[in-house]
Design a protein around this motif. Structure first.
Motif, PDB file in Angstrom:
ATOM      1  N   SER A 284       0.827  -1.213   0.000  1.00  0.00           N
ATOM      2  CA  SER A 284       0.000   0.000   0.000  1.00  0.00           C
ATOM      3  C   SER A 284       0.857   1.257   0.000  1.00  0.00           C
ATOM      4  N   VAL A 285       1.817   1.323   0.923  1.00  0.00           N
ATOM      5  CA  VAL A 285       2.523   2.590   1.122  1.00  0.00           C
ATOM      6  C   VAL A 285       3.442   2.930  -0.037  1.00  0.00           C
ATOM      7  N   VAL A 286       4.060   1.916  -0.668  1.00  0.00           N
ATOM      8  CA  VAL A 286       4.943   2.261  -1.793  1.00  0.00           C
ATOM      9  C   VAL A 286       4.130   2.806  -2.966  1.00  0.00           C
ATOM     10  N   HIS A 287       2.944   2.237  -3.188  1.00  0.00           N
ATOM     11  CA  HIS A 287       2.102   2.728  -4.286  1.00  0.00           C
ATOM     12  C   HIS A 287       1.508   4.091  -3.957  1.00  0.00           C
ATOM     13  N   MET A 288       1.152   4.324  -2.699  1.00  0.00           N
ATOM     14  CA  MET A 288       0.589   5.621  -2.317  1.00  0.00           C
ATOM     15  C   MET A 288       1.616   6.732  -2.506  1.00  0.00           C
ATOM     16  N   ILE A 289       2.837   6.506  -2.052  1.00  0.00           N
ATOM     17  CA  ILE A 289       3.873   7.535  -2.187  1.00  0.00           C
ATOM     18  C   ILE A 289       4.237   7.729  -3.657  1.00  0.00           C
ATOM     19  N   ALA A 290       4.239   6.635  -4.410  1.00  0.00           N
ATOM     20  CA  ALA A 290       4.522   6.746  -5.851  1.00  0.00           C
ATOM     21  C   ALA A 290       3.475   7.610  -6.540  1.00  0.00           C
ATOM     22  N   ASP A 291       2.249   7.619  -6.006  1.00  0.00           N
ATOM     23  CA  ASP A 291       1.182   8.457  -6.561  1.00  0.00           C
ATOM     24  C   ASP A 291       1.110   9.816  -5.866  1.00  0.00           C
ATOM     25  N   GLU A 292       2.229  10.213  -5.237  1.00  0.00           N
ATOM     26  CA  GLU A 292       2.428  11.556  -4.686  1.00  0.00           C
ATOM     27  C   GLU A 292       1.592  11.844  -3.448  1.00  0.00           C
ATOM     28  N   ILE A 293       1.229  10.808  -2.707  1.00  0.00           N
ATOM     29  CA  ILE A 293       0.598  11.009  -1.406  1.00  0.00           C
ATOM     30  C   ILE A 293       1.711  11.094  -0.372  1.00  0.00           C
ATOM     31  N   ARG A 294       1.613  12.070   0.498  1.00  0.00           N
ATOM     32  CA  ARG A 294       2.627  12.240   1.542  1.00  0.00           C
ATOM     33  C   ARG A 294       1.979  12.122   2.909  1.00  0.00           C
ATOM     34  N   ALA A 295       2.740  11.607   3.850  1.00  0.00           N
ATOM     35  CA  ALA A 295       2.206  11.381   5.190  1.00  0.00           C
ATOM     36  C   ALA A 295       1.846  12.701   5.865  1.00  0.00           C
ATOM     37  N   SER A 296       0.709  12.706   6.537  1.00  0.00           N
ATOM     38  CA  SER A 296       0.271  13.883   7.279  1.00  0.00           C
ATOM     39  C   SER A 296      -0.745  13.429   8.312  1.00  0.00           C
ATOM     40  N   ASN A 297      -1.389  14.381   8.955  1.00  0.00           N
ATOM     41  CA  ASN A 297      -2.378  14.040   9.974  1.00  0.00           C
ATOM     42  C   ASN A 297      -3.810  14.206   9.488  1.00  0.00           C
ATOM     43  N   LEU A 304      -1.891   7.044   4.942  1.00  0.00           N
ATOM     44  CA  LEU A 304      -0.507   6.624   4.688  1.00  0.00           C
ATOM     45  C   LEU A 304       0.277   6.536   5.987  1.00  0.00           C
ATOM     46  N   ARG A 305       0.196   7.574   6.803  1.00  0.00           N
ATOM     47  CA  ARG A 305       0.947   7.578   8.071  1.00  0.00           C
ATOM     48  C   ARG A 305       0.510   6.419   8.961  1.00  0.00           C
ATOM     49  N   ARG A 306      -0.787   6.169   9.005  1.00  0.00           N
ATOM     50  CA  ARG A 306      -1.300   5.086   9.842  1.00  0.00           C
ATOM     51  C   ARG A 306      -0.761   3.739   9.377  1.00  0.00           C
ATOM     52  N   LEU A 307      -0.732   3.502   8.063  1.00  0.00           N
ATOM     53  CA  LEU A 307      -0.229   2.230   7.547  1.00  0.00           C
ATOM     54  C   LEU A 307       1.261   2.060   7.839  1.00  0.00           C
ATOM     55  N   ILE A 308       2.042   3.129   7.655  1.00  0.00           N
ATOM     56  CA  ILE A 308       3.479   3.045   7.953  1.00  0.00           C
ATOM     57  C   ILE A 308       3.692   2.720   9.430  1.00  0.00           C
ATOM     58  N   GLN A 345      10.739   4.677 -10.753  1.00  0.00           N
ATOM     59  CA  GLN A 345      11.022   6.069 -11.102  1.00  0.00           C
ATOM     60  C   GLN A 345      10.993   6.963  -9.867  1.00  0.00           C
ATOM     61  N   ARG A 346      10.118   6.644  -8.917  1.00  0.00           N
ATOM     62  CA  ARG A 346       9.985   7.466  -7.709  1.00  0.00           C
ATOM     63  C   ARG A 346      10.604   6.775  -6.492  1.00  0.00           C
ATOM     64  N   GLU A 347      11.522   5.858  -6.743  1.00  0.00           N
ATOM     65  CA  GLU A 347      12.154   5.090  -5.676  1.00  0.00           C
ATOM     66  C   GLU A 347      12.750   5.994  -4.593  1.00  0.00           C
ATOM     67  N   ALA A 348      13.467   7.024  -5.012  1.00  0.00           N
ATOM     68  CA  ALA A 348      14.131   7.900  -4.035  1.00  0.00           C
ATOM     69  C   ALA A 348      13.101   8.577  -3.131  1.00  0.00           C
ATOM     70  N   SER A 349      12.025   9.087  -3.719  1.00  0.00           N
ATOM     71  CA  SER A 349      10.990   9.743  -2.923  1.00  0.00           C
ATOM     72  C   SER A 349      10.307   8.759  -1.984  1.00  0.00           C
ATOM     73  N   ILE A 350      10.029   7.560  -2.492  1.00  0.00           N
ATOM     74  CA  ILE A 350       9.372   6.528  -1.670  1.00  0.00           C
ATOM     75  C   ILE A 350      10.225   6.205  -0.455  1.00  0.00           C
ATOM     76  N   LYS A 351      11.489   5.942  -0.689  1.00  0.00           N
ATOM     77  CA  LYS A 351      12.357   5.513   0.415  1.00  0.00           C
ATOM     78  C   LYS A 351      12.651   6.655   1.383  1.00  0.00           C
ATOM     79  N   ALA A 352      12.745   7.878   0.859  1.00  0.00           N
ATOM     80  CA  ALA A 352      12.995   9.020   1.750  1.00  0.00           C
ATOM     81  C   ALA A 352      11.790   9.236   2.673  1.00  0.00           C
ATOM     82  N   GLU A 353      10.588   9.156   2.101  1.00  0.00           N
ATOM     83  CA  GLU A 353       9.375   9.339   2.915  1.00  0.00           C
ATOM     84  C   GLU A 353       9.245   8.244   3.966  1.00  0.00           C
TER      85      GLU A 353
END
Length: 880
Positions: A284-297, A304-308, A345-353
């Motif tokens: 779930s989380v790798v696909h969400m971040i790949a689609d430009e969703i970022r963790a928040s409240n 996303l934050r809850r799943l992580i 393609q968005r590996e760096a963003s996924i792993k950084a998040e």
């Protein structure tokens, strides 16, 4: 002759499905983003969601048939993930769709052909269900396909009437189920027995639209929407006991198990559940971040934050205490990148998040788990079975510990959580936050809803006019509709036209006056509700009446300030993209009369040099006096020209574009200066993080700069007086004071250590000899961790060959432990780091260090005597 299902990989199943329907005239479309265009849902929850406007007749498709493999996320049954055979948060839905083309008979025939001839599922193992009132579908299955009546089950609306949500397209459906145990016969078939049956293909006959009152209206066209669960078909064809052990998920589980140094197949059921949760949620989380969703409240960012956090939590449950998510995420990316190349393609963003969220939550877990353990212990001591909502809220509010995790841990301890009490505490906080800033409430909205058919929507003329004549359409006092209101009353007014900008897009509403025949109303704020502008004000004099003709006049001084700040946010975003990263996007903003605030996505803090460059660039653009170009364009054209849109914001077919040629172009409904030179000057006040991956810049511009400088000047003069130095000498004086303070703190710590060493000398007489080694295990009173370390090192130096374990309780309930071992003890295989960590766990703590010197802590001081006795016994056993 009975068919035999052949083993197929998940990728093979997906390809065969899409090829089957492509060959039958279906347009092959890529998976839509997990961020849906439909504003009524947070995430893409079904394969049909991207086609909802077509089903509703709001959009004409370019094709009559389509087929997709749609990635989906659902969290409504999250507590079942890992515990049942086939509940997931992330799954892929294989679908074929007809938009007013073929209907029931063709959909059923193709569904059967695909299942029995392509996937080679034996017909005698298939059972179908139909909606209890759908005689047509029943007849097709029996008479056209030839399915035995005993293997066709009529079922109620809960099972066989598909809906996309509370409202929207819907219709009866027919499901195909696989029978794992056909030997049990065809009598009394129970499709809810998931140990025997699995539903793998749902054929929805989309023919109605359901409104908010649950009324069904026939759609313009009869449509087909089908969904085959990729994971479920993989379970069947790979002959696995559950979806998790298929090739779609199990390699991820194996990676997590390897990190935890455990074997999935030889683990207990709780460990397997945790590994399954990790395997599911990571997808779930790798696909969400790949689609430009970022963790928040909030919103999908909170999902996303809850799943992580659940991944981290379940990692902790199976013994993984360090960061590990990216190791598992890499396996998930490699499994799916051939189908979803945006993952790599968005590996760096996924792993950084993921790394940021994991690191932050590990700290939260350390703090929150300590308090939660104390709360659980207290609840049990009192003989209670439920944790109070107030305690759960304290964990959430103070430590960022999610309610869901509190509930999970409580359940592990056979306790429940008072969720109603938690919600009540949450509501109190919301009310406290609103107390200083009244917003439009449900009472006002309710009154407007009742009047909506009798009043005109508000015409906004504030882009070009600062004043206008208008008619009072609605007059509310305390949210209640009134005919008149007198001086001294707080009122809410709706006019037929207004120059007042209503709070929107981060920009606050205008201030000003509404005046008429003997009446004057001071307008403090304006908010927009639907298409009505609600003016919140105080009647200064006279009486206001429904139908009065009045003059509406904004405070132009305030307007100049807000529009200068708003344009400055556009310049600021352009500068951030130019100086820091083109990929930066807005995550929120506030445009007020006295300041501006701009939130943006960025994984790191800006350097002081970058902040200075940004400020200088904005001021350069201001001095260059770029003129504004404002147009209303079709959304597609605006985006094609390069206009910046706020991610996640929903726009209409036509949008307002604010452009300062060569500098900035954004979609925006706010008010702006005609020329950047009107801003005057721009000053950044601060740059800081507000949540994981989100940074905030606060700044002032224009006339507000003088207010800012006056405040700063007052602070500097006050410091100058207190420190008895000139303003320019303040930094040097503060550095001198800081140095003196640090030196004093060092002297105090030295004295504490010397005192602890003196106290420790009395422990030499307790030293016990084991073989050729000497052992000291003791508790010291009123000694902090650093002093305890100094004492242990001094004692070891004195006794030479041996081991020293000292402990203290430096503050209520807290335990500090130090171990100092000689090299001779290390040669016996006894290392201080591992030893002290194990001892600290007795006190509900942990720690570690080097083989010769290590420190640990604990949070259960009552267990310290037991821990020291264990330390003494284990040292004696190890050194004999």
């Amino acid at each position: 002759m009975s068919l035999t299902p052949q083993y197929l990989s998940g990728n093979d199943i997906r390809a065969l499905f899409l090829d089957f329907y492509t060959q039958r005239g279906h347009e092959l479309l890529p998976s839509a983003s997990l961020v849906p265009e439909d504003p009524t849902v947070l995430l893409t929850i079904a394969g049909m969601l991207p086609f909802k406007p077509i089903f509703l007749g709001q959009r004409t498709p370019d094709f009559k048939r389509a087929t997709t493999s749609q990635k989906c996320i659902r969290t409504n049954d999250i507590e079942n993930v890992g515990r049942t055979k086939r509940h997931h948060t992330f799954f892929e839905m294989l679908g074929n769709f007809s938009f007013g083309d073929y209907f029931k008979e063709q959909a059923i025939a193709w569904g059967w052909e695909l299942s029995t001839q392509v996937f080679r599922l034996p017909p005698e193992r298939l059972v179908v269900s139909v909606f209890e009132e759908d005689d047509e579908a029943f007849g097709i299955w029996r008479d056209k396909i030839g399915v035995n009546e005993k293997r066709i089950k009529r079922m109620g609306a809960d099972e066989n009437f598909w809906v996309s949500g509370p409202t929207g397209p819907c219709g009866p459906c027919s499901e195909i189920h696989y029978d794992f145990h056909p030997e049990l016969g065809e009598d009394n078939i129970d499709l809810e027995d998931d140990s025997r049956f699995i539903e793998f293909y749902n054929l929805v006959f989309m023919q109605y639209n359901r409104d908010a009152s649950e009324n069904l209206t026939p759609l313009q066209n009869k449509n087909i929407d089908t969904g085959m669960g990729l994971e479920r078909m993989a379970q069947i064809l790979q002959n696995k006991p559950n979806n998790y052990e298929t090739d779609l998920i199990f390699p991820i589980i194996e990676t997590a198990a390897k990190v935890a140094k455990i074997d999935y197949h030889h683990s207990d059921e709780d460990t397997k559940v945790s590994l399954k949760v990790i395997g599911d949620h990571i997808r779930s989380v790798v696909h969400m971040i790949a689609d430009e969703i970022r963790a928040s409240n909030v919103g999908r960012g909170y999902v996303l934050r809850r799943l992580i956090r659940r991944v981290v939590r379940h990692g902790r449950l199976i013994g993984i205490c360090e960061e590990f998510i990216n190791q598992v995420a890499e396996r998930a990316i490699s499994l799916s990148e051939s189908v979803y190349p945006n993952l790599r393609q968005r590996e760096a963003s996924i792993k950084a998040e993921l790394q940021r969220e994991e690191a932050n939550f590990l700290k939260t877990l350390d703090r929150g788990e300590k308090l939660l353990a104390e709360i659980i212990q207290e609840v049990k001591q009192k003989g209670l079975t439920s944790m109070s909502g107030k305690s759960a809220f304290t964990l959430y509010d103070t430590y960022g510990f999610p309610l869901e995790l509190t509930q999970e841990v409580a359940e592990e301890n056979n306790l429940t959580v008072d969720v109603d009490g938690f919600n009540a505490e949450m509501q109190k906080q919301v009310e406290r936050a609103k107390a200083a800033h009244e917003t439009i409430d449900l009472t006002v909205q309710g009154s407007l809803d009742k009047l909506v058919e009798h009043i005109h929507t508000t015409e906004f003329i504030g882009y070009t006019a600062a004043a206008t004549t208008a008619k009072v359409e609605v007059l509310l006092v305390g949210g209640i509709s009134e005919e008149t209101a007198e001086a001294g009353r707080e009122v809410q007014i709706v006019l037929d036209r207004t120059p007042f900008y209503a709070e929107s897009g981060g920009q606050i509403g205008d201030k000003g006056y509404i005046s008429g025949d003997g009446v004057l109303v001071r307008v403090e704020e304006v908010k927009k509700e639907s298409d009505f502008f609600v003016h919140f004000g105080h009647i200064e004099s006279g009486t206001l009446r429904i139908g009065d003709n009045v003059k509406a006049q904004i405070n132009t001084a305030y307007r100049r300030r807000s529009q200068a700040n708003h344009t400055a946010t556009h310049l600021l975003q352009a500068a951030l993209k130019k100086v820091v990263d083109e990929g930066i996007s807005q995550a929120g903003s506030l445009v007020s009369f006295d300041r501006l605030r701009f939130d943006f996505n960025c994984p790191r803090a800006l350097t002081s040099e970058e902040v200075q460059q940004i400020e200088e660039l904005v001021n350069t653009w201001i001095s260059e006096a770029h003129s504004a170009k404002i147009e209303v364009l079709p959304l597609a054209e605006a985006k094609a020209r390069g206009a910046v849109a706020m991610f996640g914001e929903k726009y209409g077919n036509e949008v307002r574009v604010i452009e300062f040629p060569g500098v900035s172009m954004e979609l925006c409904g706010g008010t702006h200066v005609n020329n950047t030179g009107e801003i005057g000057v721009f000053k950044i006040i601060s740059e800081a993080g507000v949540s994981s991956g989100i940074r905030r810049i606060e700044a002032v511009s224009g006339a507000a700069i003088l207010d800012y400088l006056n405040v700063r000047d007052k602070v500097v003069n006050d410091l100058s007086d207190r420190l008895k130095v000139k303003p320019e000498e303040i930094p040097d004086r503060i550095r001198t004071l800081q140095t003196e303070l640090r030196n004093s703190e060092k002297e105090i710590q030295t004295l504490k250590s010397q005192l602890a060493i003196v106290k420790s000398d009395s422990l030499l007489k307790t030293a016990k000899t084991v073989a050729e080694h000497r052992i000291i295990v003791a508790q010291m009173e009123d000694v902090d961790a650093e002093s305890l370390k100094a004492a242990a090192e001094r004692l070891l130096q004195t006794i030479g060959n041996g081991a020293v374990v000292l402990a203290s309780i430096p503050e209520a309930g807290k335990v500090s432990i130090v171990a100092a071992f000689s090299s001779e003890v290390n040669k016996k295989g006894v290392e201080a780091g591992k030893f002290v960590g194990a001892i600290a766990r007795i006190c509900s703590g942990g720690g570690g260090g080097k083989p010769n010197l290590a420190q640990a802590g604990g949070r259960d001081a009552s267990k310290l005597p037991q821990a020291l006795e264990t330390a003494k016994t284990e040292l004696e056993e190890s050194l004999k």
